[in-house]
Design a protein around this motif. Structure first.
Motif, PDB file in Angstrom:
ATOM      1  N   VAL A 185     104.912  -6.577  91.455  1.00  0.00           N
ATOM      2  CA  VAL A 185     105.195  -5.234  90.958  1.00  0.00           C
ATOM      3  C   VAL A 185     103.936  -4.382  90.919  1.00  0.00           C
ATOM      4  N   HIS A 186     102.796  -4.968  90.577  1.00  0.00           N
ATOM      5  CA  HIS A 186     101.565  -4.188  90.546  1.00  0.00           C
ATOM      6  C   HIS A 186     101.125  -3.772  91.945  1.00  0.00           C
ATOM      7  N   ARG A 187     101.467  -4.542  92.960  1.00  0.00           N
ATOM      8  CA  ARG A 187     101.120  -4.146  94.328  1.00  0.00           C
ATOM      9  C   ARG A 187     101.869  -2.888  94.741  1.00  0.00           C
ATOM     10  N   MET A 188     103.008  -2.626  94.120  1.00  0.00           N
ATOM     11  CA  MET A 188     103.796  -1.436  94.447  1.00  0.00           C
ATOM     12  C   MET A 188     103.534  -0.283  93.490  1.00  0.00           C
ATOM     13  N   ALA A 189     102.678  -0.494  92.523  1.00  0.00           N
ATOM     14  CA  ALA A 189     102.432   0.528  91.496  1.00  0.00           C
ATOM     15  C   ALA A 189     101.662   1.705  92.074  1.00  0.00           C
ATOM     16  N   PRO A 190     101.879   2.906  91.534  1.00  0.00           N
ATOM     17  CA  PRO A 190     101.087   4.065  91.960  1.00  0.00           C
ATOM     18  C   PRO A 190      99.600   3.811  91.760  1.00  0.00           C
ATOM     19  N   ALA A 191      98.807   4.310  92.684  1.00  0.00           N
ATOM     20  CA  ALA A 191      97.362   4.102  92.619  1.00  0.00           C
ATOM     21  C   ALA A 191      96.741   4.994  91.555  1.00  0.00           C
ATOM     22  N   ALA A 192      95.698   4.488  90.942  1.00  0.00           N
ATOM     23  CA  ALA A 192      94.946   5.294  89.985  1.00  0.00           C
ATOM     24  C   ALA A 192      94.076   6.299  90.731  1.00  0.00           C
ATOM     25  N   ALA A 193      93.754   7.387  90.060  1.00  0.00           N
ATOM     26  CA  ALA A 193      92.977   8.455  90.678  1.00  0.00           C
ATOM     27  C   ALA A 193      91.562   7.993  90.998  1.00  0.00           C
ATOM     28  N   ALA A 194      90.935   8.723  91.892  1.00  0.00           N
ATOM     29  CA  ALA A 194      89.545   8.445  92.239  1.00  0.00           C
ATOM     30  C   ALA A 194      88.681   8.565  90.988  1.00  0.00           C
ATOM     31  N   GLY A 195      87.703   7.687  90.891  1.00  0.00           N
ATOM     32  CA  GLY A 195      86.816   7.688  89.738  1.00  0.00           C
ATOM     33  C   GLY A 195      87.214   6.703  88.663  1.00  0.00           C
ATOM     34  N   ILE A 196      88.424   6.175  88.753  1.00  0.00           N
ATOM     35  CA  ILE A 196      88.859   5.143  87.814  1.00  0.00           C
ATOM     36  C   ILE A 196      88.487   3.785  88.404  1.00  0.00           C
ATOM     37  N   LEU A 197      87.758   3.011  87.658  1.00  0.00           N
ATOM     38  CA  LEU A 197      87.272   1.728  88.164  1.00  0.00           C
ATOM     39  C   LEU A 197      88.394   0.696  88.177  1.00  0.00           C
ATOM     40  N   ALA A 198      88.321  -0.230  89.124  1.00  0.00           N
ATOM     41  CA  ALA A 198      89.365  -1.240  89.297  1.00  0.00           C
ATOM     42  C   ALA A 198      88.821  -2.630  89.011  1.00  0.00           C
ATOM     43  N   ALA A 199      89.680  -3.469  88.424  1.00  0.00           N
ATOM     44  CA  ALA A 199      89.351  -4.867  88.168  1.00  0.00           C
ATOM     45  C   ALA A 199      90.643  -5.663  88.200  1.00  0.00           C
ATOM     46  N   ASN A 200      90.556  -6.891  88.663  1.00  0.00           N
ATOM     47  CA  ASN A 200      91.727  -7.769  88.683  1.00  0.00           C
ATOM     48  C   ASN A 200      91.709  -8.798  87.560  1.00  0.00           C
ATOM     49  N   GLU A 201      90.575  -8.926  86.893  1.00  0.00           N
ATOM     50  CA  GLU A 201      90.462  -9.899  85.804  1.00  0.00           C
ATOM     51  C   GLU A 201      89.321  -9.482  84.898  1.00  0.00           C
ATOM     52  N   TRP A 202      89.242 -10.137  83.745  1.00  0.00           N
ATOM     53  CA  TRP A 202      88.255  -9.743  82.749  1.00  0.00           C
ATOM     54  C   TRP A 202      86.821 -10.043  83.182  1.00  0.00           C
ATOM     55  N   SER A 203      86.629 -11.017  84.049  1.00  0.00           N
ATOM     56  CA  SER A 203      85.268 -11.292  84.525  1.00  0.00           C
ATOM     57  C   SER A 203      84.725 -10.114  85.326  1.00  0.00           C
ATOM     58  N   GLN A 204      85.616  -9.304  85.919  1.00  0.00           N
ATOM     59  CA  GLN A 204      85.192  -8.106  86.644  1.00  0.00           C
ATOM     60  C   GLN A 204      85.082  -6.903  85.710  1.00  0.00           C
ATOM     61  N   ALA A 205      85.973  -6.819  84.734  1.00  0.00           N
ATOM     62  CA  ALA A 205      85.970  -5.667  83.830  1.00  0.00           C
ATOM     63  C   ALA A 205      84.811  -5.715  82.843  1.00  0.00           C
ATOM     64  N   ALA A 206      84.437  -6.913  82.399  1.00  0.00           N
ATOM     65  CA  ALA A 206      83.433  -7.040  81.337  1.00  0.00           C
ATOM     66  C   ALA A 206      82.101  -6.372  81.672  1.00  0.00           C
ATOM     67  N   PRO A 207      81.513  -6.607  82.852  1.00  0.00           N
ATOM     68  CA  PRO A 207      80.220  -5.948  83.113  1.00  0.00           C
ATOM     69  C   PRO A 207      80.327  -4.436  83.215  1.00  0.00           C
ATOM     70  N   LEU A 208      81.480  -3.910  83.627  1.00  0.00           N
ATOM     71  CA  LEU A 208      81.671  -2.464  83.685  1.00  0.00           C
ATOM     72  C   LEU A 208      81.661  -1.868  82.275  1.00  0.00           C
TER      73      LEU A 208
END
Length: 215
Positions: A185-208
């Motif tokens: 379902v997330h693969r079909m979700a509308p994309a976030a606008a430019a400038g919004i950072l993307a992460a697939n898991e907390w190990s990627q989100a944490a340093p941001l």
């Protein structure tokens, strides 16, 4: 002009430090994967034809798509039983625990408020005892009400673009992170606008988040 906020955040007491606001479903707790197991046990299945639940959940008995009211009934039944189905995302407990030493954390979940107690018990049991707000209202005004005019860093983490856009509109200096699992379902979700950072898991989100709140 913005509609007045019909949601009280005055009971949330923030300290003089950064704020991290997190969605819950598919950000802190797995939602879609256990929801598929739940509807299967109820005699239904999800067909990944579009980014909607209504029209894509069908009865296994006759292949007929459930009407919107029946989809809502299933979602509410799942939230009623969430304590038996939902589990935390990898590393979320430790990651938020580390951040809580230097920042306030608030959960803002897009869930009918009548299921707040079930979610509160589940989060507490998992060691995620941060303040919890449950509302189906737009998230931007709620985060603005929480953060106010404080000259402190604020970050917002959500899996849905419309929530991130709402917060970005109402809290312009907020760090926005689109954290979403790799689900059908997330693969079909509308994309976030430019400038919004993307992460697939907390190990990627944490340093941001870390780079933002210690600036």
């Amino acid at each position: 002009m913005d509609a007045p906020l019909q949601f009280d955040t005055s009971h949330i007491r923030l300290k003089d430090r950064p704020l991290i606001v997190c969605d819950v479903d598919d950000v802190v707790l797995h939602f879609f994967a256990p929801f598929l197991l739940f509807i299967d046990a109820e005699g239904h299945e999800f067909l990944p034809r579009s980014f909607r639940l209504t029209g894509n959940i069908i009865s296994k008995a006759d292949g007929v798509a459930l009407e919107e009211k029946d989809v809502h009934r299933l979602i509410e039944a799942f939230f009623e039983a969430q304590e038996q189905w939902q589990t935390p995302l990898d590393r979320v407990t430790d990651t938020l625990g580390d951040f809580s030493k230097d920042a306030d954390i608030v959960f803002l979940t897009a869930m009918p408020p009548q299921f707040w107690a079930q979610r509160r018990r589940l989060l507490d049991r998992l060691g995620l005892a941060y303040p919890l707000l449950a509302s189906l209202q737009p998230k931007g005004p709620i985060v603005r009400s929480l953060h106010g005019r404080r000259a402190l860093p604020v970050a917002f983490v959500d899996d849905m673009a419309h929530n991130l856009h709402s917060v970005g509109e109402h809290v312009p200096d907020c760090l926005l992170i689109n954290l979403k699992p790799d689900s059908i379902v997330h693969r079909m979700a509308p994309a976030a606008a430019a400038g919004i950072l993307a992460a697939n898991e907390w190990s990627q989100a944490a340093p941001l988040i870390q780079a933002h709140i210690v600036r």
